[in-house]
Design a protein around this motif. Structure first.
Motif, PDB file in Angstrom:
ATOM      1  N   GLY A   1      93.218 103.687  48.787  1.00 44.37           N
ATOM      2  CA  GLY A   1      93.519 104.245  47.479  1.00 44.37           C
ATOM      3  C   GLY A   1      93.433 103.234  46.363  1.00 44.37           C
ATOM      4  N   GLU A   2      92.875 102.063  46.653  1.00 42.17           N
ATOM      5  CA  GLU A   2      92.706 101.014  45.654  1.00 42.17           C
ATOM      6  C   GLU A   2      91.230 100.665  45.507  1.00 42.17           C
ATOM      7  OE1 GLU A   2      95.109  99.694  43.836  1.00 42.17           O
ATOM      8  OE2 GLU A   2      96.848 100.526  44.879  1.00 42.17           O
ATOM      9  N   LEU A   3      90.905  99.973  44.411  1.00 39.88           N
ATOM     10  CA  LEU A   3      89.576  99.367  44.310  1.00 39.88           C
ATOM     11  C   LEU A   3      89.354  98.507  45.542  1.00 39.88           C
ATOM     12  CD1 LEU A   3      86.991  98.446  42.722  1.00 39.88           C
ATOM     13  CD2 LEU A   3      88.430  96.610  41.778  1.00 39.88           C
ATOM     14  N   GLY A   4      88.221  98.672  46.212  1.00 42.12           N
ATOM     15  CA  GLY A   4      88.036  97.874  47.414  1.00 42.12           C
ATOM     16  C   GLY A   4      86.638  97.929  47.963  1.00 42.12           C
ATOM     17  N   TYR A   5      86.407  97.060  48.937  1.00 40.88           N
ATOM     18  CA  TYR A   5      85.091  96.886  49.540  1.00 40.88           C
ATOM     19  C   TYR A   5      85.254  96.683  51.043  1.00 40.88           C
ATOM     20  CZ  TYR A   5      83.896  95.869  44.669  1.00 40.88           C
ATOM     21  OH  TYR A   5      83.756  95.946  43.310  1.00 40.88           O
ATOM     22  N   GLU A   6      84.202  97.006  51.761  1.00 41.15           N
ATOM     23  CA  GLU A   6      84.125  96.688  53.182  1.00 41.15           C
ATOM     24  C   GLU A   6      82.956  95.735  53.395  1.00 41.15           C
ATOM     25  OE1 GLU A   6      85.097 100.005  56.119  1.00 41.15           O
ATOM     26  OE2 GLU A   6      84.754 101.143  54.278  1.00 41.15           O
ATOM     27  N   ILE A   7      83.172  94.742  54.237  1.00 45.45           N
ATOM     28  CA  ILE A   7      82.160  93.725  54.521  1.00 45.45           C
ATOM     29  C   ILE A   7      81.812  93.825  56.002  1.00 45.45           C
ATOM     30  CG2 ILE A   7      81.565  91.289  54.414  1.00 45.45           C
ATOM     31  CD1 ILE A   7      83.975  90.949  52.485  1.00 45.45           C
ATOM     32  N   PHE A   8      80.554  94.045  56.312  1.00 45.48           N
ATOM     33  CA  PHE A   8      80.074  94.193  57.677  1.00 45.48           C
ATOM     34  C   PHE A   8      79.236  92.983  58.048  1.00 45.48           C
ATOM     35  CE2 PHE A   8      80.744  98.346  55.883  1.00 45.48           C
ATOM     36  CZ  PHE A   8      81.304  99.103  56.902  1.00 45.48           C
ATOM     37  N   CYS A   9      79.531  92.407  59.226  1.00 43.38           N
ATOM     38  CA  CYS A   9      78.772  91.247  59.685  1.00 43.38           C
ATOM     39  C   CYS A   9      78.714  91.267  61.202  1.00 43.38           C
ATOM     40  CB  CYS A   9      79.415  89.948  59.203  1.00 43.38           C
ATOM     41  SG  CYS A   9      81.033  89.617  59.936  1.00 43.38           S
ATOM     42  N   HIS A  10      77.883  90.407  61.763  1.00 45.20           N
ATOM     43  CA  HIS A  10      77.888  90.256  63.213  1.00 45.20           C
ATOM     44  C   HIS A  10      79.146  89.487  63.608  1.00 45.20           C
ATOM     45  CE1 HIS A  10      76.795  88.965  67.267  1.00 45.20           C
ATOM     46  NE2 HIS A  10      76.007  90.027  67.268  1.00 45.20           N
ATOM     47  N   PRO A  11      79.758  89.825  64.786  1.00 44.88           N
ATOM     48  CA  PRO A  11      80.993  89.139  65.192  1.00 44.88           C
ATOM     49  C   PRO A  11      80.900  87.621  65.199  1.00 44.88           C
ATOM     50  CG  PRO A  11      80.614  91.040  66.594  1.00 44.88           C
ATOM     51  CD  PRO A  11      79.405  90.916  65.720  1.00 44.88           C
ATOM     52  N   LYS A  12      79.717  87.078  65.496  1.00 46.92           N
ATOM     53  CA  LYS A  12      79.579  85.619  65.527  1.00 46.92           C
ATOM     54  C   LYS A  12      79.805  84.995  64.152  1.00 46.92           C
ATOM     55  CE  LYS A  12      74.533  85.585  64.837  1.00 46.92           C
ATOM     56  NZ  LYS A  12      74.599  85.017  63.459  1.00 46.92           N
ATOM     57  N   ASP A  13      79.656  85.789  63.092  1.00 51.81           N
ATOM     58  CA  ASP A  13      79.825  85.273  61.727  1.00 51.81           C
ATOM     59  C   ASP A  13      81.182  85.644  61.136  1.00 51.81           C
ATOM     60  OD1 ASP A  13      77.140  84.310  61.711  1.00 51.81           O
ATOM     61  OD2 ASP A  13      76.428  86.335  61.284  1.00 51.81           O
ATOM     62  N   ALA A  14      82.034  86.298  61.927  1.00 53.04           N
ATOM     63  CA  ALA A  14      83.271  86.866  61.377  1.00 53.04           C
ATOM     64  C   ALA A  14      84.205  85.793  60.816  1.00 53.04           C
ATOM     65  CB  ALA A  14      83.980  87.695  62.447  1.00 53.04           C
TER      66      ALA A  14
ATOM     67  N   ASP B   1      74.025  81.922  48.788  1.00 51.44           N
ATOM     68  CA  ASP B   1      72.696  82.053  48.198  1.00 51.44           C
ATOM     69  C   ASP B   1      71.748  82.666  49.217  1.00 51.44           C
ATOM     70  OD1 ASP B   1      71.950  79.993  49.975  1.00 51.44           O
ATOM     71  OD2 ASP B   1      72.407  78.448  48.486  1.00 51.44           O
ATOM     72  N   VAL B   2      70.461  82.593  48.944  1.00 49.21           N
ATOM     73  CA  VAL B   2      69.452  83.254  49.762  1.00 49.21           C
ATOM     74  C   VAL B   2      69.423  82.747  51.200  1.00 49.21           C
ATOM     75  CG1 VAL B   2      67.618  81.619  49.130  1.00 49.21           C
ATOM     76  CG2 VAL B   2      67.019  83.987  49.762  1.00 49.21           C
ATOM     77  N   THR B   3      69.964  81.567  51.458  1.00 47.76           N
ATOM     78  CA  THR B   3      69.960  81.001  52.816  1.00 47.76           C
ATOM     79  C   THR B   3      71.233  81.310  53.594  1.00 47.76           C
ATOM     80  OG1 THR B   3      70.909  78.889  52.082  1.00 47.76           O
ATOM     81  CG2 THR B   3      68.505  79.095  52.014  1.00 47.76           C
ATOM     82  N   GLY B   4      72.188  81.970  52.960  1.00 46.38           N
ATOM     83  CA  GLY B   4      73.493  82.179  53.574  1.00 46.38           C
ATOM     84  C   GLY B   4      73.514  83.281  54.620  1.00 46.38           C
ATOM     85  N   THR B   5      74.648  83.427  55.257  1.00 44.23           N
ATOM     86  CA  THR B   5      74.858  84.437  56.294  1.00 44.23           C
ATOM     87  C   THR B   5      74.740  85.832  55.703  1.00 44.23           C
ATOM     88  OG1 THR B   5      76.304  82.961  57.533  1.00 44.23           O
ATOM     89  CG2 THR B   5      76.521  85.314  57.978  1.00 44.23           C
ATOM     90  N   SER B   6      74.056  86.711  56.429  1.00 43.93           N
ATOM     91  CA  SER B   6      73.780  88.059  55.947  1.00 43.93           C
ATOM     92  C   SER B   6      74.947  89.000  56.218  1.00 43.93           C
ATOM     93  CB  SER B   6      72.517  88.588  56.623  1.00 43.93           C
ATOM     94  OG  SER B   6      72.276  89.933  56.273  1.00 43.93           O
ATOM     95  N   VAL B   7      75.245  89.860  55.256  1.00 44.47           N
ATOM     96  CA  VAL B   7      76.276  90.884  55.393  1.00 44.47           C
ATOM     97  C   VAL B   7      75.805  92.154  54.688  1.00 44.47           C
ATOM     98  CG1 VAL B   7      78.173  89.208  55.456  1.00 44.47           C
ATOM     99  CG2 VAL B   7      77.503  90.240  53.277  1.00 44.47           C
ATOM    100  N   VAL B   8      76.453  93.260  55.005  1.00 50.84           N
ATOM    101  CA  VAL B   8      76.334  94.495  54.233  1.00 50.84           C
ATOM    102  C   VAL B   8      77.687  94.755  53.600  1.00 50.84           C
ATOM    103  CG1 VAL B   8      76.051  97.005  54.357  1.00 50.84           C
ATOM    104  CG2 VAL B   8      74.478  95.516  55.595  1.00 50.84           C
ATOM    105  N   ILE B   9      77.693  95.003  52.307  1.00 58.69           N
ATOM    106  CA  ILE B   9      78.934  95.265  51.576  1.00 58.69           C
ATOM    107  C   ILE B   9      78.854  96.661  50.973  1.00 58.69           C
ATOM    108  CG2 ILE B   9      80.401  94.571  49.638  1.00 58.69           C
ATOM    109  CD1 ILE B   9      79.435  91.718  50.045  1.00 58.69           C
ATOM    110  N   SER B  10      79.884  97.446  51.193  1.00 58.43           N
ATOM    111  CA  SER B  10      79.956  98.767  50.566  1.00 58.43           C
ATOM    112  C   SER B  10      81.232  98.858  49.749  1.00 58.43           C
ATOM    113  CB  SER B  10      79.916  99.878  51.614  1.00 58.43           C
ATOM    114  OG  SER B  10      81.021  99.789  52.494  1.00 58.43           O
ATOM    115  N   ARG B  11      81.152  99.601  48.657  1.00 60.72           N
ATOM    116  CA  ARG B  11      82.359  99.798  47.844  1.00 60.72           C
ATOM    117  C   ARG B  11      83.067 101.040  48.372  1.00 60.72           C
ATOM    118  NH1 ARG B  11      82.884 100.377  41.267  1.00 60.72           N
ATOM    119  NH2 ARG B  11      85.046 101.152  41.328  1.00 60.72           N
ATOM    120  N   THR B  12      83.796 100.838  49.432  1.00 62.84           N
ATOM    121  CA  THR B  12      84.510 101.900  50.128  1.00 62.84           C
ATOM    122  C   THR B  12      85.835 101.341  50.626  1.00 62.84           C
ATOM    123  OG1 THR B  12      83.305 101.305  52.148  1.00 62.84           O
ATOM    124  CG2 THR B  12      82.448 103.166  50.894  1.00 62.84           C
TER     125      THR B  12
END
Length: 790
Positions: free
Chosen positions: A606-619, A591-602
């Motif tokens: 060759g399959e439907l997929g996403y990439e999730i970007f976060c700071h290493p401390k949250d990995a 929810d709004v208080t959770g850990t922040s990420v950037v998600i791209s549909r990339t």
């Protein structure tokens, strides 16, 4: 304070440039300060201190302590702000550089809480800005490149500062190159002058460091099993056995890191290597070598080894097989052995671990009649350390020939994948999983094709491009039209040199009107962006955020369902279910208080997929959330081996395979990234690419190969006797049940259906029949990427 700037310049003599051995003005030292890290350096009265903000926008803080434990900014002719809160916070972040500084402070008895901090670059700085001070008394200088974790949706990354010290008395500092500091408290610590050899004993589990003090100096090494010597047997490192068991001319840190005896007993393993270029198939230099070149009586390593090992009753040899550390030899296509100057720089070293009790011997090679030691023999330092020291495995990595060496790093997700494998390989300065225990590349591949897989892509290079001229810089440096890129949009593009050859391919994320993020495969692309911004005087900052932004890819038919369970997006952002291809969303866990990420549909599968970007401390938190949500869908971890299979089937290109700096985007098969008609603005390489498009010589094509033999990259493509191309990548496709390949061929033979032959051995004696085909071989209309599964 205005003082003469100091910068290192490449060593040059009579037109020969060696960027790896930089030259500083007399009496000047250089000390890099890592972003988010710190350094402690002794200072003497009259020293001139200059700090360079190489990339801009990196604040710093100085603290100076006098021998009487007092701290006053006035000692540097500056005005302080009291307690150095930013430095205290930086030292507490657990970094290795901070640990060293804390040890130095503790040893000296200085209380950082009573220090008088000096803020530098606090109001923002341009790339290349410098602040300078003069020490009014002796003391210890603490410098910190301050800053905390970067939020994935922001650009507040930390970058390096460079500390230069112009010594009032050069003899007081470290201008002359001597051995770098020990890695820990050594057991043995001795210097070997050129033309000498020294033997020493090492207990099982202890470590051996062989250090090239001044660079470009070879050191022969041999090790004997003490247990075998006690039985009257000589069992030393055998290069032939080692090459056969390791499958490599020279072992590297990792799984295949051991040196073996002729009895196939492992004697030592390589833990760290900052150079990466050595010889393991030649002899230590011999009397015969010098005699045959007209230098009878020349001191040589083999004779030196014989003399020093005589105390152990080891029989002399006319030439000693050895590990020739830092010796740059190579085999050409005709199996002829050649040599050139060593690759080693001042301070490069190899760290070994004894796997049994050993008698070792090391030399400093005296050769001064060829390039083996850069024509100038120098000294070698040898140190040993106790087995209880904690040395991680690493391979030295440099962003460029001029850059400082960096240890191989673990990504934020490393420990998560380590639950599934021990098979990690070095990739662009990071350890990445290759295959998974109890899976294997084929099983991982099918996991992605049929269900869903998670992979670590953190080594992708990320650079933050911000400022009023950010769009202008990106429009100039990439082939796509940045003026058509909306905030929240992602685009795949090429980056080229003036002659049209590719620097890199990558994606551009637009996070704001003047905020872009470049994600590519190598640091050369980021360095190119910096170079062009400086060259053209643009009002823009280019800063490396790779270590602040790690990412996993979640790929496969169930990826959308998994991520939609985990991530919340604010009302102004698309939900995971709404996110279209090549768009991004700012999201949070739960929810709004959770850990922040950037998600791209990339992705790169060759399959439907996403990439999730976060700071290493949250990995770990992010990985565990994905894994838990994915278990009901049969999620599998995926390594580099399986990723290569997926990308070849999907027709996705890879640097060093389908493209290099001699290949333009059309030749690399990504001409769609060069909109010459709709992008009216000029970009770097446009003129050359326009010419090369009109007169193409080569084209990337697919191949369907008969039989079950998989071609190797570099195999020639022939029609009759003539070579018309080469293979760039190949595999046996699990889903298609046949061998497929990618390769470049002359345009005259690039039509689908053209029969060709792939040459092996000498290119003539063995041929694989194949047919030119379109690519991608699998899912050519990208239905799976769009989420349309049968």
């Amino acid at each position: 304070m205005n003082m003469k700037p100091v910068f290192e310049t490449p060593f040059e003599r009579k037109g020969v440039i060696t960027p790896g051995t930089p030259i500083l003005p007399h009496g000047v030292e250089r000390h890099p300060v890592p972003g988010g890290g710190s350094r402690a350096v002794p200072i003497y009265k009259g020293d001139e201190i200059s700090i360079l903000d190489r990339d801009g926008l990196q604040p710093g803080e100085l603290v100076f302590f006098a021998p009487d434990k007092s701290s006053d900014a006035a000692y540097l002719g500056a005005k302080g702000q009291g307690r150095p809160e930013a430095t205290i916070t930086t030292l507490a972040n657990g970094s290795r550089s901070g640990a060293k500084v804390l040890r130095a402070l503790d040893t000296a008895g200085f209380n950082l809480g009573k220090g008088d901090g000096i803020s530098i670059f606090a109001e923002g700085s341009r790339p290349g800005d410098m602040e300078s001070f003069v020490a009014e008394r002796d003391g210890l200088l603490i410098i910190a490149a301050t800053g905390g974790p970067m939020s994935p949706e922001r650009h507040n990354t930390t970058t390096d500062l460079i500390l230069y010290i112009r010594r009032a008395d050069p003899a007081a500092g470290k201008e002359d190159v001597g051995p770098s500091d020990p890695l820990a408290d050594p057991i043995l610590d001795f210097n070997i002058q050129p033309g000498n050899a020294t033997s020493y004993e090492v207990k099982k589990g202890d470590y051996i460091q062989v250090l090239d003090v001044k660079g470009r100096e070879c050191s022969d090494f041999q090790a004997f099993s003490m247990r075998a010597l006690d039985k009257g047997l000589e069992r030393e490192i055998d290069p032939t056995t080692t090459r056969s068991l390791m499958g490599s001319l020279y072992p590297q840190p990792g799984i295949f890191s051991k040196y073996w005896s002729s009895d196939q007993e492992p004697l030592i393993e390589i833990i760290q290597d900052t150079c990466g270029r050595h010889d393991t198939f030649g002899l230590a230099c011999t009397a015969r070598y010098y005699e045959d070149l007209g230098y009878p009586g020349h001191v040589n390593c083999s004779d030196n080894i014989n003399k020093d090992l005589d105390q152990y009753g080891i029989r002399p040899r006319g030439g000693w097989p050895a590990i020739n550390f830092f010796f740059n030899t190579m085999l050409d296509d005709t199996n002829a052995i050649g040599m050139d100057d060593p690759w080693s720089r001042p301070g490069d070293y190899v760290l070994l671990r004894a796997l049994t009790d050993l008698v070792c011997i090391s030399t400093a090679c005296p050769c001064d009649i060829d390039p083996a030691n850069g024509w100038n023999p120098t000294d070698i330092q040898v140190r040993t350390y106790k087995q209880n020291e904690d040395f991680s495995r690493s391979v030295g990595y440099r962003k460029s020939a001029e850059a400082d060496v960096e240890d191989t790093k673990k990504t934020g997700f490393h420990d998560c994948f380590a639950r599934h494998t021990r098979d990690f390989i070095e990739y662009n300065g990071y350890w990445l999983p290759n295959t998974m225990t109890n899976h294997g590349s084929i099983a991982e591949y099918w996991g992605c094709r049929d269900k869903v897989a998670v992979m670590d892509l953190s080594p992708l290079r990320k650079y933050e491009i911000t400022g009023p001229d950010a769009e202008e810089l990106m429009q100039l440096c990439v082939t796509r039209n940045m003026k058509k890129l909306s905030v929240g949009q992602v685009v795949y593009t090429a980056m080229c040199y003036e002659h049209g050859g590719m620097i890199d391919d990558g994606t551009v994320y637009r996070l704001g009107e003047t905020n872009f993020r470049w994600i590519g495969g190598n640091d050369t692309s980021g360095l190119w962006l910096k170079e062009q911004a400086q060259k053209r005087g643009l009002n823009v900052w280019v800063r490396n955020s790779t270590d602040q932004l790690h990412n996993i890819a979640v790929q496969g038919r169930h990826s959308r369902d998994i991520l939609s369970k985990i991530f919340w997006t604010p009302p102004q952002q698309p939900t995971i279910d709404e996110l279209p291809w090549f768009r991004l969303a700012i999201a949070r866990v739960g929810d709004v208080t959770g850990t922040s990420v950037v998600i791209s549909r990339t992705g790169y599968s060759g399959e439907l997929g996403y990439e999730i970007f976060c700071h290493p401390k949250d990995a770990v938190e992010i990985f565990d959330a994905v894994w838990e949500a994915g278990e009901e869908h049969g999620i599998v971890p995926l390594g580099l081996g399986a990723l290569d299979l997926l990308r070849i089937e999907g027709g996705l290109i890879f640097a060093g395979s389908e493209f290099d700096d001699q290949t333009d985007p059309f030749e690399a098969g990504i001409g769609f990234t060069v909109p010459l008609k709709s992008k009216e603005d000029d970009f770097i390489g446009r003129t050359a690419i326009e010419e090369r498009k009109v007169h193409p010589h080569r084209k990337l094509v697919g191949f369907e190969v008969e039989g079950g033999v998989i071609p190797s990259p570099g195999d020639c493509v022939r029609i009759g006797k003539a070579q018309v191309g080469e293979i760039t990548s190949a595999m046996k496709s699990p889903i298609l049940g046949k061998v497929i390949a990618l390769g470049r061929v002359a345009t005259t033979h690039a039509d689908p259906g053209t029969a060709i032959e792939i040459g092996q051995l000498d290119g003539q004696q063995k041929r694989l029949k194949a047919t030119v085909s379109a690519f991608p071989h699998f899912d050519p209309t990208k239905e799976r990427v769009k989420g349309n599964y049968n």
